[in-house]
Design a protein around this motif. Structure first.
Motif, PDB file in Angstrom:
ATOM      1  N   GLY A 144      37.975  32.571  65.125  1.00  7.06           N
ATOM      2  CA  GLY A 144      37.180  33.798  65.152  1.00  7.06           C
ATOM      3  C   GLY A 144      38.042  35.035  65.035  1.00  7.06           C
ATOM      4  N   ASN A 145      39.190  35.030  65.733  1.00 10.96           N
ATOM      5  CA  ASN A 145      40.085  36.174  65.656  1.00 10.96           C
ATOM      6  C   ASN A 145      40.671  36.318  64.261  1.00 10.96           C
ATOM      7  N   ALA A 146      41.026  35.206  63.620  1.00  8.82           N
ATOM      8  CA  ALA A 146      41.589  35.268  62.277  1.00  8.82           C
ATOM      9  C   ALA A 146      40.571  35.803  61.274  1.00  8.82           C
ATOM     10  N   ILE A 147      39.301  35.402  61.418  1.00  2.00           N
ATOM     11  CA  ILE A 147      38.269  35.909  60.509  1.00  2.00           C
ATOM     12  C   ILE A 147      38.091  37.405  60.694  1.00  2.00           C
ATOM     13  N   ALA A 148      38.113  37.864  61.944  1.00  2.00           N
ATOM     14  CA  ALA A 148      38.019  39.305  62.193  1.00  2.00           C
ATOM     15  C   ALA A 148      39.226  40.032  61.609  1.00  2.00           C
ATOM     16  N   LEU A 149      40.420  39.449  61.752  1.00  2.00           N
ATOM     17  CA  LEU A 149      41.610  40.071  61.176  1.00  2.00           C
ATOM     18  C   LEU A 149      41.549  40.052  59.649  1.00  2.00           C
ATOM     19  N   ASN A 150      40.969  38.991  59.074  1.00  3.96           N
ATOM     20  CA  ASN A 150      40.772  38.986  57.626  1.00  3.96           C
ATOM     21  C   ASN A 150      39.928  40.178  57.191  1.00  3.96           C
ATOM     22  N   SER A 151      38.899  40.476  57.960  1.00  2.35           N
ATOM     23  CA  SER A 151      38.070  41.640  57.643  1.00  2.35           C
ATOM     24  C   SER A 151      38.857  42.923  57.789  1.00  2.35           C
ATOM     25  N   SER A 152      39.727  42.987  58.806  1.00  2.00           N
ATOM     26  CA  SER A 152      40.516  44.204  58.994  1.00  2.00           C
ATOM     27  C   SER A 152      41.485  44.406  57.841  1.00  2.00           C
ATOM     28  N   LEU A 153      42.140  43.328  57.379  1.00  2.00           N
ATOM     29  CA  LEU A 153      43.073  43.501  56.271  1.00  2.00           C
ATOM     30  C   LEU A 153      42.336  43.794  54.967  1.00  2.00           C
ATOM     31  N   PHE A 154      41.162  43.139  54.779  1.00  2.00           N
ATOM     32  CA  PHE A 154      40.346  43.420  53.598  1.00  2.00           C
ATOM     33  C   PHE A 154      39.964  44.896  53.554  1.00  2.00           C
ATOM     34  N   ASN A 155      39.615  45.431  54.703  1.00  2.00           N
ATOM     35  CA  ASN A 155      39.145  46.802  54.744  1.00  2.00           C
ATOM     36  C   ASN A 155      40.269  47.809  54.917  1.00  2.00           C
ATOM     37  N   PHE A 156      41.399  47.394  55.496  1.00  2.00           N
ATOM     38  CA  PHE A 156      42.572  48.264  55.462  1.00  2.00           C
ATOM     39  C   PHE A 156      43.027  48.426  54.016  1.00  2.00           C
ATOM     40  N   ALA A 157      42.938  47.325  53.261  1.00  2.00           N
ATOM     41  CA  ALA A 157      43.225  47.423  51.826  1.00  2.00           C
ATOM     42  C   ALA A 157      42.222  48.331  51.136  1.00  2.00           C
ATOM     43  N   ARG A 158      40.990  48.410  51.677  1.00  2.00           N
ATOM     44  CA  ARG A 158      39.985  49.301  51.107  1.00  2.00           C
ATOM     45  C   ARG A 158      40.346  50.766  51.336  1.00  2.00           C
ATOM     46  N   ILE A 159      41.185  51.035  52.337  1.00  2.00           N
ATOM     47  CA  ILE A 159      41.696  52.397  52.520  1.00  2.00           C
ATOM     48  C   ILE A 159      42.824  52.657  51.527  1.00  2.00           C
ATOM     49  N   ILE A 160      43.778  51.722  51.470  1.00  2.00           N
ATOM     50  CA  ILE A 160      44.965  51.914  50.635  1.00  2.00           C
ATOM     51  C   ILE A 160      44.592  51.890  49.157  1.00  2.00           C
ATOM     52  N   GLY A 161      43.898  50.829  48.734  1.00  2.00           N
ATOM     53  CA  GLY A 161      43.619  50.646  47.313  1.00  2.00           C
ATOM     54  C   GLY A 161      42.834  51.777  46.677  1.00  2.00           C
ATOM     55  N   PRO A 162      41.643  52.129  47.197  1.00  2.00           N
ATOM     56  CA  PRO A 162      40.878  53.206  46.584  1.00  2.00           C
ATOM     57  C   PRO A 162      41.571  54.558  46.636  1.00  2.00           C
ATOM     58  N   SER A 163      42.271  54.828  47.742  1.00  2.00           N
ATOM     59  CA  SER A 163      42.971  56.107  47.833  1.00  2.00           C
ATOM     60  C   SER A 163      44.054  56.206  46.766  1.00  2.00           C
ATOM     61  N   LEU A 164      44.819  55.114  46.604  1.00  2.00           N
ATOM     62  CA  LEU A 164      45.825  55.098  45.539  1.00  2.00           C
ATOM     63  C   LEU A 164      45.174  55.106  44.158  1.00  2.00           C
ATOM     64  N   ALA A 165      44.084  54.352  44.027  1.00  2.00           N
ATOM     65  CA  ALA A 165      43.423  54.268  42.729  1.00  2.00           C
ATOM     66  C   ALA A 165      42.916  55.626  42.275  1.00  2.00           C
ATOM     67  N   GLY A 166      42.359  56.409  43.221  1.00  2.00           N
ATOM     68  CA  GLY A 166      41.876  57.726  42.848  1.00  2.00           C
ATOM     69  C   GLY A 166      42.978  58.580  42.252  1.00  2.00           C
ATOM     70  N   LEU A 167      44.173  58.522  42.853  1.00  2.00           N
ATOM     71  CA  LEU A 167      45.295  59.304  42.343  1.00  2.00           C
ATOM     72  C   LEU A 167      45.875  58.690  41.066  1.00  2.00           C
ATOM     73  N   VAL A 168      46.000  57.354  41.044  1.00  2.00           N
ATOM     74  CA  VAL A 168      46.575  56.701  39.859  1.00  2.00           C
ATOM     75  C   VAL A 168      45.693  56.913  38.637  1.00  2.00           C
ATOM     76  N   VAL A 169      44.368  56.707  38.801  1.00  2.00           N
ATOM     77  CA  VAL A 169      43.458  56.896  37.674  1.00  2.00           C
ATOM     78  C   VAL A 169      43.449  58.345  37.218  1.00  2.00           C
ATOM     79  N   ALA A 170      43.468  59.272  38.177  1.00  2.00           N
ATOM     80  CA  ALA A 170      43.419  60.690  37.821  1.00  2.00           C
ATOM     81  C   ALA A 170      44.689  61.164  37.135  1.00  2.00           C
ATOM     82  N   THR A 171      45.829  60.507  37.418  1.00  2.00           N
ATOM     83  CA  THR A 171      47.095  60.994  36.886  1.00  2.00           C
ATOM     84  C   THR A 171      47.693  60.107  35.799  1.00  2.00           C
ATOM     85  N   LEU A 172      47.560  58.787  35.948  1.00  2.00           N
ATOM     86  CA  LEU A 172      48.212  57.861  35.014  1.00  2.00           C
ATOM     87  C   LEU A 172      47.224  57.015  34.221  1.00  2.00           C
TER      88      LEU A 172
END
Length: 435
Positions: A144-172
């Motif tokens: 149960g803890n691992a599944i919850a952590l999977n969600s945290s990493l999936f959604n932490f990536a949702r912070i990193i990925g889209p934030s970087l993507a917005g800048l990368v797409v806008a600039t490169l």
């Protein structure tokens, strides 16, 4: 009283194999989110219509039904680690191919639609194996803890990925986002190859009933509680989740007037930074607003996942799931009515938190209540319910938004989803106390 005390939210990370998986997935999923943002943005830029986004979701449905059940059957018959290595390699190839098409200037909207359909096919083989593989890395005690952590990493990536993507797409440009996603798959493949698994697990091959791809569906239909959990996830995916498909429309229409000053300050800071310099300029500033909105969802989702990891023990899982079921559509109603960009971001944070409570806890409750012999096929049905309904929802949302506008479409879907969750709250009372 002990069931209400928080446990260590990172206890699954004591397992070496899960540490490798966690790090590799964090890098890879950040790249996947970059591609998702860039892909949606590219389609909307090429078509200028929400219907183009809806069609992409509709075409992605085609490989789902046969491959989700087939993928679950494979996950119960063959070593899951090697299945994941193969599927991750296929998704890496897809990302590099899309990057080349975009870089070369040959990309057309139908190319992106076909690539999205291929990615959906590979994911349907990948996800059941990945979800069923968790128990092999951490055991039943920390599942149960691992599944919850999977969600945290999936959604932490949702912070990193889209934030970087917005800048990368806008600039490169979009091609660079696709290329970086392709590179990111190397991290998870390397982690999988470095794992030390027990010999009996690594050589695991099941025969007999494991070849029946419909066994997972039969197991769910035989249990009213499992059926209720899957139905709630499916309805939410169809009615509520399509808001993510329409976020590019919000970024360029109803929220752009309020978002423009925020984006202008951010782009000015990027262009004036030492690493940015004159090389970078926000040629597509609305893409930055899109990335910020997806990042806000990720912030809420990470907070929700960490709370689920710490407090989502057997005594509270059912109640946290219920709050997620009701809170997700309520937060989306607030978002759809917002015309202030900061207020919209606040509602997106709440929606991300509620979404994780709904889906991560439903995932946990299903896995801890099924046998390992059928776990892969049950998770194949769960994946099918979520992915197929989400893509069907994206199709209907894209078409509805072309006629009614994005805010009205999200509001109607959220209201209908809330109505179903209130009904399910009464229809399946046992879920609130499920351990």
């Amino acid at each position: 009283m002990s069931t209400h005390r928080p446990r260590h939210p990172f206890r699954a990370l004591r397992h070496w194999n899960y540490q490798l998986y966690f790090i590799g997935q964090l890098i890879s999923l950040s790249g996947t989110w970059m591609q998702t943002i860039a892909q949606n943005w590219l389609v909307y830029r090429l078509t200028g219509s929400p219907a183009g986004l809806g069609i992409m979701n509709g075409l992605s449905i085609l490989p789902l039904f046969p491959l989700a059940l087939f993928g679950g059957s494979l996950a119960d018959r063959f070593p899951r680690r090697w299945l994941i290595v193969i599927t991750q390699s296929l998704m890496m190839f897809q990302a590099f191919l899309l990057a080349w098409l975009t870089w070369s200037g040959h990309v057309q909207v139908w190319h992106v639609w076909v690539m999205a359909m291929l990615l959906a096919a590979f994911q349907m083989l990948d996800v059941p194996a990945r979800q069923a593989f968790v128990v092999e890395m951490v055991g039943e005690e920390d599942l149960g803890n691992a599944i919850a952590l999977n969600s945290s990493l999936f959604n932490f990536a949702r912070i990193i990925g889209p934030s970087l993507a917005g800048l990368v797409v806008a600039t490169l440009g979009e091609a660079m986002a696709f290329f970086l996603n392709g590179v990111s798959f190397l991290a998870v493949i390397a982690g999988l190859l470095a794992m030390r698994l027990p010999g009996s697990t690594a050589r695991r091959v099941r025969a007999g009933s494991a070849s029946d791809p419909l066994a997972g569906l039969a197991r769910i239909r035989a249990d009213a509680t499992l059926w209720g959990l899957v139905s709630m996830v499916g309805v939410s995916a169809f009615l509520s989740m399509p808001y993510t498909t329409l976020l590019p429309v919000f970024a360029r229409t109803s929220l752009w007037g309020s978002a423009a000053p925020v984006v202008a300050r951010l782009c000015g800071q990027v262009a004036g930074s030492r690493w940015g310099g004159a090389l970078l300029s926000c040629g597509q500033p609305e893409a930055v607003a899109y990335g910020l909105m997806m990042g806000a969802v990720g912030i809420g989702a990470v907070a929700g996942a960490l709370l689920a990891a710490a407090y989502g023990n057997a005594g509270r899982r059912g109640w946290m799931l219920t709050w997620g079921n009701l809170g997700f559509p309520l937060a989306l109603l607030g978002f759809s009515l917002s015309r202030s960009f900061p207020l919209a971001l606040a509602f997106l944070i709440l929606s991300g938190m509620a979404f994780v409570w709904q889906n991560a806890l439903a995932n946990t409750l299903i896995q801890v209540n099924v046998e390992d012999a059928v776990r892969g096929r049950v998770m194949g049905v769960y994946t099918l319910a979520f992915q197929m309904m989400m893509r069907l929802g994206g199709l209907q949302a894209g078409l509805m938004a072309s006629a009614l506008g994005a805010p009205a479409t999200v509001a109607l879907g959220a209201a209908a989803s809330l109505g179903y969750m209130l009904w399910a709250h009464r229809r399946y009372p046992q879920i609130r106390s499920l351990a």
